[in-house]
Structure formats: structure tokens, C-alpha cells
Design an enzyme around this catalytic site. Structure first.
Site, PDB file in Angstrom:
ATOM      1  N   ASP A   1      -6.323   9.387   9.316  1.00 13.64           N
ATOM      2  CA  ASP A   1      -5.010   8.962   9.800  1.00 13.64           C
ATOM      3  C   ASP A   1      -4.674   9.563  11.147  1.00 13.64           C
ATOM      4  O   ASP A   1      -4.967  10.730  11.425  1.00 13.64           O
ATOM      5  CB  ASP A   1      -3.927   9.356   8.781  1.00 13.64           C
ATOM      6  CG  ASP A   1      -4.105   8.632   7.467  1.00 13.64           C
ATOM      7  OD1 ASP A   1      -4.318   7.414   7.504  1.00 13.64           O
ATOM      8  OD2 ASP A   1      -4.059   9.279   6.405  1.00 13.64           O
TER       9      ASP A   1
ATOM     10  N   GLU B   1       0.866  -1.175   0.000  1.00 17.03           N
ATOM     11  CA  GLU B   1       0.000   0.000   0.000  1.00 17.03           C
ATOM     12  C   GLU B   1       0.902   1.223   0.000  1.00 17.03           C
ATOM     13  O   GLU B   1       1.705   1.410   0.919  1.00 17.03           O
ATOM     14  CB  GLU B   1      -0.904   0.029   1.233  1.00 17.03           C
ATOM     15  CG  GLU B   1      -2.154  -0.800   1.101  1.00 17.03           C
ATOM     16  CD  GLU B   1      -3.065  -0.645   2.309  1.00 17.03           C
ATOM     17  OE1 GLU B   1      -2.935   0.357   3.043  1.00 17.03           O
ATOM     18  OE2 GLU B   1      -3.883  -1.540   2.528  1.00 17.03           O
TER      19      GLU B   1
END
Length: 263
Positions: A60, A49
Site C-alpha cells: 500500500d 473491499e
């Protein structure tokens, strides 16, 4: 069949779970990031990823937010992120790369141009966390038409009413977010994850990969044991942020991959 589909077919044949690693493109700089990405398959990573740096990464936690900021401060762009994929492909034509990020940089580039460039660079799939199924016409459907997998997130709050909508145009695999909240915020628990994976598996034949909150080889093994594999991101990014050389970061990645492959 995409590289992602081929990788899962290969893993099923071998009776192995998948280990997926997340790294932020351009963190802490282009050359170090490229060296790390090139070393991931040798450390046991099945799928990479590749994070696309963005100024407002709402899903995040602090670790990946700071990685993105370091990358942006170092001049990282969408073009340079694609260049990392392109350079990686010069020596590896089989390991799948999934670009993970947010829609704004893609929208700014233009979907058609972006998809052409991503395909040319060797990107195999997309995880765009701020595009819900209601916006599939924006990118999901064009991406699949271009031959890229579009991977959707399911979460502990994705109930049985919502789940079919989430799965509708998903391909490659389903990314199950093990905790409520942001990346790196809590530790995933196999006892909680297992029943949720089973619930999703009852609705799809796609592999279920679990991410968020996996920080150790034991956790990697435990979570992969109740799913088709696991993703580790923040723990790897934190190792790099601590100033360790790429060789030491890759040794840590290998310990996580070994854990998942023992499951």
C-alpha cells in the site's frame, strides 16, 4: 454460488461492468467507517473491499498506509472489522464483501477460527496480498472449502510462465494490478491494461477486475471498458481523509461507479 458469483452473473445479464470500492475498516473511526460502508451500495458499488488494518502494509501507498494507522490508533482490530461486516449484513444480504489485507492477523487468530468467524460475519471473499500460490495450503484451500472465494492478484510482471500458477486456485474474480508499485502511486492507462486483460482472459473464465491508479470517473470508465470492471481505493480513502462528510464521499463514489457503469 457465492454472493460474488451471483453479482457477476447479475451484471453479465444486465450487460454492465462491475464497480468495486475499497475502504479501510475503522478509518477514521468505527462509526464513520460503518456509515460509509452502509452507504456504498446506494452509491452504485457492486462489491465492497473492506481493508483489514495492519501495521506493515507493504503493498500500500501512503494514503492507505495512513488510513490503516488511523484505524489502528482508533482501536480497530480484526474483531471490530468483522463487526462492521456483521452490522452491514443486518440491512444488506446481497452486496458481496471481500476482506483485503495481510496474513499475519489471520495467522495469529488461527485459520479455522478466522474462517468460521468471517463466514458468520458475512464475508464472501479474501484478498491476502502476501500469500503467494505456493502457500495455498495455508489459507486459500481452507477458505474455498469453507465457501469463501480466494481472489488472487495478477500484475504486469506476471508472465505467461507464472500466470497458470496464479490462476490455479483463484475464484470469484482475478484482481489485475494495473501498475508496478504500490497503491495510489501512478495512474492506470487503458492502452496498457487492455492487452494484459486479454492475455489473462485467454487463460481463465473468471472476471478480470482492474485496480491501482484509478482516480477519476473518466479513468473508471476507461479501465472498466477494457476489463470486467474496476476497483478504486486510494482516491476514495483520500476524500475521507480530507475531512469531507460521508455524504460527500459517497457522492464522489457514485461518480466513479457511474463511470464504470457507462463502460
Amino acid at each position: 454460488m457465492t454472493r460474488i458469483d451471483a453479482k457477476f452473473a447479475e451484471l453479465r445479464k444486465e450487460g454492465k461492468k462491475a464497480f468495486v470500492s475499497y475502504v479501510m475498516a475503522g478509518d477514521p473511526d468505527f462509526d464513520t467507517s460503518l456509515e460509509l460502508v452502509k452507504g456504498l451500495p446506494g452509491a452504485g458499488v457492486d462489491i465492497i473491499e473492506l481493508g483489514l488494518p495492519f501495521t506493515d502494509p507493504m503493498a500500500d501507498g501512503a494514503t492507505i498506509q495512513l488510513a490503516g494507522q488511523r484505524a489502528l490508533d482508533g482501536g480497530m482490530t480484526l474483531d471490530r472489522t468483522l463487526e462492521i461486516a456483521r452490522r452491514f449484513r443486518e440491512g444488506d444480504n446481497t452486496t458481496p464483501i471481500v476482506m483485503m489485507g495481510y496474513y499475519n492477523p489471520i495467522y495469529s487468530r488461527g485459520v479455522d477460527l478466522f474462517l468460521t468467524q468471517a463466514k458468520e460475519a458475512g464475508i464472501d471473499g479474501l484478498i491476502i496480498v502476501d500469500l503467494p500460490p505456493e502457500e495455498d495450503e495455508e489459507l486459500c484451500i481452507p477458505a474455498q472449502a469453507a465457501g469463501l472465494n480466494f481472489i488472487r492478484l495478477a500484475t504486469p510482471t506476471t508472465d505467461d510462465k507464472r500466470l497458470p500458477k496464479v490462476l490455479q486456485n483463484t475464484s470469484g474474480f482475478v484482481y489485475y494490478v494495473s501498475i508496478t508499485g504500490i497503491t495510489g502511486a501512478a495512474e492506470a492507462q487503458a492502452a496498457d491494461v487492455g492487452p494484459e486483460v486479454a492475455r489473462i482472459k485467454a487463460k481463465t473464465d473468471l472476471p478480470i477486475i482492474v485496480g491501482f491508479g484509478i482516480k477519476t470517473p473518466d479513468a473508471s470508465q476507461a479501465i472498466a471498458g477494457v476489463a470486467d470492471g474496476c476497483v478504486v481505493g486510494s482516491a476514495i480513502v483520500a476524500e475521507l481523509a480530507s475531512g469531507k462528510p460521508v455524504s460527500e464521499v459517497l457522492a464522489f463514489v457514485k461518480s466513479l461507479a457511474d463511470g464504470a457503469h457507462r463502460a
